[in-house]
Design a protein around this motif. Structure first.
Motif, mmCIF file in Angstrom:
data_model
loop_
_atom_site.group_PDB
_atom_site.id
_atom_site.type_symbol
_atom_site.label_atom_id
_atom_site.label_comp_id
_atom_site.label_asym_id
_atom_site.label_seq_id
_atom_site.Cartn_x
_atom_site.Cartn_y
_atom_site.Cartn_z
ATOM 1 N N ASN A 4 2.496 -11.684 5.448
ATOM 2 C CA ASN A 4 1.735 -10.529 4.970
ATOM 3 C C ASN A 4 2.466 -9.217 5.206
ATOM 4 O O ASN A 4 1.871 -8.203 5.527
ATOM 5 C CB ASN A 4 0.340 -10.510 5.589
ATOM 6 C CG ASN A 4 0.396 -10.850 7.059
ATOM 7 O OD1 ASN A 4 1.476 -10.759 7.655
ATOM 8 N ND2 ASN A 4 -0.715 -11.218 7.647
ATOM 9 N N GLN A 6 4.162 -5.772 4.311
ATOM 10 C CA GLN A 6 4.027 -4.789 3.235
ATOM 11 C C GLN A 6 5.153 -3.792 3.407
ATOM 12 O O GLN A 6 5.029 -2.825 4.162
ATOM 13 C CB GLN A 6 2.677 -4.105 3.314
ATOM 14 C CG GLN A 6 1.552 -5.073 3.018
ATOM 15 C CD GLN A 6 0.208 -4.401 2.997
ATOM 16 O OE1 GLN A 6 0.062 -3.253 3.396
ATOM 17 N NE2 GLN A 6 -0.780 -5.119 2.537
ATOM 18 N N ARG A 8 7.068 -0.902 2.913
ATOM 19 C CA ARG A 8 6.909 0.418 2.283
ATOM 20 C C ARG A 8 7.902 1.429 2.841
ATOM 21 O O ARG A 8 7.971 2.554 2.403
ATOM 22 C CB ARG A 8 5.492 0.963 2.563
ATOM 23 C CG ARG A 8 4.355 0.077 2.166
ATOM 24 C CD ARG A 8 3.025 0.746 2.498
ATOM 25 N NE ARG A 8 2.905 1.023 3.923
ATOM 26 C CZ ARG A 8 2.273 0.236 4.797
ATOM 27 N NH1 ARG A 8 1.698 -0.874 4.384
ATOM 28 N NH2 ARG A 8 2.212 0.558 6.063
ATOM 29 N N GLU A 77 4.383 5.554 4.521
ATOM 30 C CA GLU A 77 5.050 4.927 3.380
ATOM 31 C C GLU A 77 6.189 5.841 2.929
ATOM 32 O O GLU A 77 6.219 7.027 3.267
ATOM 33 C CB GLU A 77 4.071 4.651 2.239
ATOM 34 C CG GLU A 77 3.292 5.858 1.796
ATOM 35 C CD GLU A 77 2.290 5.514 0.722
ATOM 36 O OE1 GLU A 77 1.867 4.360 0.625
ATOM 37 O OE2 GLU A 77 1.933 6.436 -0.035
ATOM 38 N N TYR A 100 5.616 -3.313 8.161
ATOM 39 C CA TYR A 100 5.546 -2.183 7.217
ATOM 40 C C TYR A 100 6.914 -1.603 6.846
ATOM 41 O O TYR A 100 6.985 -0.607 6.122
ATOM 42 C CB TYR A 100 4.608 -1.096 7.760
ATOM 43 C CG TYR A 100 4.969 -0.488 9.110
ATOM 44 C CD1 TYR A 100 5.904 0.542 9.193
ATOM 45 C CD2 TYR A 100 4.379 -0.928 10.289
ATOM 46 C CE1 TYR A 100 6.217 1.115 10.414
ATOM 47 C CE2 TYR A 100 4.682 -0.368 11.517
ATOM 48 C CZ TYR A 100 5.606 0.653 11.578
ATOM 49 O OH TYR A 100 5.929 1.214 12.781
#
Ligand code: S3P
Length: 175
Positions: A4, A6, A8, A77, A100
């Motif tokens: 999972n 992400q 960014r 991000e 992240y």
């Protein structure tokens, strides 16, 4: 863990003197990303320089500040995060940041690192009788942790721009 993620942001790790700040700034400029240096972030929030934090609060407290930064940056991000050389050595920090950010480790030999950092006094871990040996030992100790990065880049014969381009081409392939 990896399922999972992400991705960014771009995170840079690696030993002191491997060019994380120089490369990080180029990557941020080219990508149009914001640039954050975790040491600077800590200095601003604590209101003390890194050497003073080490001197007055000790390394353990500094590592706690680093853990807090890793958690706080999770909401970011489009940011290039240049980390202090010890920040991603702990598996927990590495795992959290990988959620992240894509993590790139800049590498250089102990000799090159020594050549780059000698004469500088803002790195408390190297304020020892034999900083050269300390670099060799710490680098050896941290090898497995650095090896958990997404990509390891040798900076010995590459300009900051070349390293930045490598990082960006890899990052653009991220899912
Ligand atoms: C450290 C590296 C330093 C700074 C602190 C501890 C380390 O950052 O965070 O002195 O443990 O390797 P740089 O890698 O940016 O010099």
């Amino acid at each position: 863990m990896g399922d999972n993620r992400q991705i960014r942001n771009i995170a840079l790790t690696g030993f002191m003197g491997c060019g994380k700040s120089a490369v990080g700034r180029v990557v941020a400029r080219v990508a149009g990303f914001e640039y954050i240096d975790t040491d600077q972030f800590i200095e601003e929030h604590v209101g003390m320089s890194i050497p003073r934090i080490f001197e007055e609060h000790g390394e353990e407290t500094f590592r706690r500040y680093e853990r807090e930064v890793v958690v706080r940056l999770a909401e970011r991000e489009n940011t290039v995060i240049s980390t202090g050389g010890g920040l991603l050595v702990g598996a927990e920090n590495m795992d959290t940041m990988k959620q992240y950010a894509m993590v790139f480790c800049l590498w250089a030999s102990p000799e090159t690192i020594w050549r780059r950092v000698k004469g500088q006094s803002h790195r408390p871990l190297l304020n020892t009788d034999n900083p050269r040996q300390r670099i060799i030992d710490l680098l050896e100790e941290r090898k497995p942790a650095y090896g958990r990065s997404d990509m390891l880049i040798n900076t010995e014969y590459r300009s900051a721009k070349d390293v930045a381009n490598l990082i960006l081409s890899q990052f653009r392939k991220a899912p």
